[in-house]
Design an enzyme around this catalytic site. Structure first.
Site, short mmCIF file in Angstrom:
data_model
loop_
_atom_site.label_atom_id
_atom_site.label_comp_id
_atom_site.label_asym_id
_atom_site.label_seq_id
_atom_site.Cartn_x
_atom_site.Cartn_y
_atom_site.Cartn_z
N GLU A 1 -5.27 -5.69 10.79
CA GLU A 1 -4.37 -4.55 10.94
C GLU A 1 -4.66 -3.84 12.26
O GLU A 1 -5.57 -2.97 12.31
CB GLU A 1 -4.57 -3.56 9.79
CG GLU A 1 -4.17 -4.09 8.44
CD GLU A 1 -3.56 -2.99 7.58
OE1 GLU A 1 -2.43 -3.16 7.13
OE2 GLU A 1 -4.20 -1.94 7.38
N HIS B 1 -9.63 0.52 5.26
CA HIS B 1 -8.33 0.84 5.87
C HIS B 1 -8.55 1.85 6.99
O HIS B 1 -9.31 2.81 6.83
CB HIS B 1 -7.37 1.39 4.82
CG HIS B 1 -5.95 1.42 5.30
ND1 HIS B 1 -5.51 2.36 6.18
CD2 HIS B 1 -4.91 0.60 5.05
CE1 HIS B 1 -4.22 2.12 6.45
NE2 HIS B 1 -3.84 1.05 5.77
N SER C 1 3.41 -2.25 10.44
CA SER C 1 4.85 -2.17 10.67
C SER C 1 5.61 -3.46 10.36
O SER C 1 6.54 -3.83 11.08
CB SER C 1 5.14 -1.71 12.11
OG SER C 1 4.61 -0.41 12.30
N LYS D 1 -0.04 4.26 -0.25
CA LYS D 1 -0.76 5.40 0.35
C LYS D 1 -0.69 6.62 -0.59
O LYS D 1 -0.74 6.44 -1.80
CB LYS D 1 -0.21 5.71 1.74
CG LYS D 1 -0.10 4.44 2.59
CD LYS D 1 0.12 4.71 4.03
CE LYS D 1 0.38 3.39 4.75
NZ LYS D 1 0.19 3.44 6.17
N GLU E 1 -6.88 4.25 8.04
CA GLU E 1 -6.58 5.65 7.73
C GLU E 1 -7.76 6.32 7.01
O GLU E 1 -7.88 7.54 7.00
CB GLU E 1 -5.29 5.75 6.90
CG GLU E 1 -4.08 5.44 7.76
CD GLU E 1 -2.82 5.11 6.98
OE1 GLU E 1 -2.83 5.23 5.75
OE2 GLU E 1 -1.84 4.69 7.63
N ASN F 1 0.85 -1.20 0.00
CA ASN F 1 0.00 0.00 0.00
C ASN F 1 0.88 1.25 0.00
O ASN F 1 1.49 1.59 1.01
CB ASN F 1 -0.90 -0.04 1.26
CG ASN F 1 -1.73 1.22 1.42
OD1 ASN F 1 -1.85 2.01 0.49
ND2 ASN F 1 -2.30 1.40 2.61
N GLY G 1 2.06 2.10 10.74
CA GLY G 1 2.95 3.26 10.58
C GLY G 1 3.64 3.70 11.87
O GLY G 1 4.21 4.79 11.92
C1 PEP Z 1 -0.83 -0.11 6.00
O1 PEP Z 1 -0.81 0.98 5.43
O2 PEP Z 1 -1.79 -0.88 5.81
C2 PEP Z 1 0.27 -0.48 6.89
C3 PEP Z 1 0.24 -1.65 7.46
O3 PEP Z 1 1.28 0.44 7.04
P1 PEP Z 1 2.72 0.18 7.72
O4 PEP Z 1 3.26 -1.11 7.12
O5 PEP Z 1 3.53 1.35 7.36
O6 PEP Z 1 2.50 0.03 9.19
#
Ligand code: PEP
Length: 270
Positions: free
Chosen positions: A183, A104, A228, A11, A106, A9, A189
């Site tokens: 997640e 997601h 992460s 973003k 975010e 992803n 992040g």
């Molecule tokens: C994500 O955007 O779904 C995500 C898991 O981000 P990150 O790997 O940066 O934590």
């Protein structure tokens, strides 16, 4: 055995020039991973990239004919109409997308600011899921608890609530047409990933909850971990028997690191 999937992803990162460069570099590197995998009879992995939507046409041009797949970071819950700034499932499909990310955290937090309650948010996710499947897209449905919910022990409750709505909406068999991504919001992040044990525990809970309705769907559905994931922690996290790969944010912008993560997922079946 479920084929692992690693989804990158991007973003809202990457300006015009470097987005296409990044796609080219990914393509070159996946040739490397493919030849490495040829030496390991059972190792396999699906790899999908999620660039910002304005680059989906470039993505289609660059990746068509390769083993890489791609998708959109969001989809509208509606077919068409006065929804400024939204993109329909049919439009996404027309760019050769296989997948679409749904729910997601975010994006969820944008709605949370509107103070919609969680049940309504889950309903929106379910509508997007229906719309995607009807248009031949595979939704990757994100599911996970906030930091507060984690510390107060509500993880299973949060996850069960969305799963039940999804199953209610289109029946359990349809769920087999999706991918789920656990997640934990506190891990996205932040650099603080879930432990491999925690990830496996939650993935197992998800699978068991689906198995109560239909063991076959539970066995076949892919459940990714996201939050992460890096080159260093991917092998341990992916080792969980119910972890079928990852949804990768930050680390998917670094080609070398992303390819190592893909390789770690491929070794699950190798
Ligand atoms: C994500 O955007 O779904 C995500 C898991 O981000 P990150 O790997 O940066 O934590």
């Amino acid at each position: 055995m479920r084929k692992p999937l690693v989804a990158g992803n991007w973003k809202m990162n990457s300006p015009d020039e470097s987005c296409t460069k990044l796609l080219q570099k990914m393509l070159e590197k996946t040739h490397v991973i493919e030849s490495m995998l040829k030496t390991m009879p059972n190792a396999e992995v699906d790899i999908a990239l999620f660039p910002p939507s304005v680059y989906l046409k470039d993505t289609q041009e660059i990746l068509s004919g390769s083993n890489l797949q791609w998708g959109s970071q969001n989809v509208s819950a509606y077919n068409e109409g006065a929804y400024t700034g939204e993109i329909s499932a049919a439009m996404i499909k027309s760019f050769g997308c296989t997948y679409v990310l749904i729910g997601h955290s975010e994006r969820r937090c944008l709605y949370e600011k509107l103070e919609l309650d969680q049940h309504i948010l889950d309903k929106i996710v379910a509508e997007k899921y229906c719309r995607s499947v009807k248009n031949g897209l595979t939704p990757i449905i994100c599911i996970g608890e906030s930091s507060d919910d984690y510390t107060s022990g509500k993880t299973e409750e949060i996850i069960a609530r969305l799963l039940d709505i999804l199953i209610e909406e289109r029946g359990v068999k349809e769920l087999a047409k999706t991918v789920l991504a656990y997640e934990p919001v506190w891990a996205i992040g932040t650099g603080e990933s879930a432990t491999p044990e925690w990830a496996q525990e939650v993935h197992s809970f998800i699978r068991q909850r689906i198995a109560k309705h239909d063991p076959e769907t539970a066995e076949s559905i892919r459940i990714l971990y996201g939050g992460s994931v890096k080159e260093g922690n991917a092998p341990a996290i992916f080792a969980g028997p119910d972890v079928d790969g990852g949804l990768i944010g930050g680390a998917s912008l670094d080609v070398e690191e992303f390819i190592h993560i893909c390789f770690a997922a491929a070794l699950k079946t190798g």
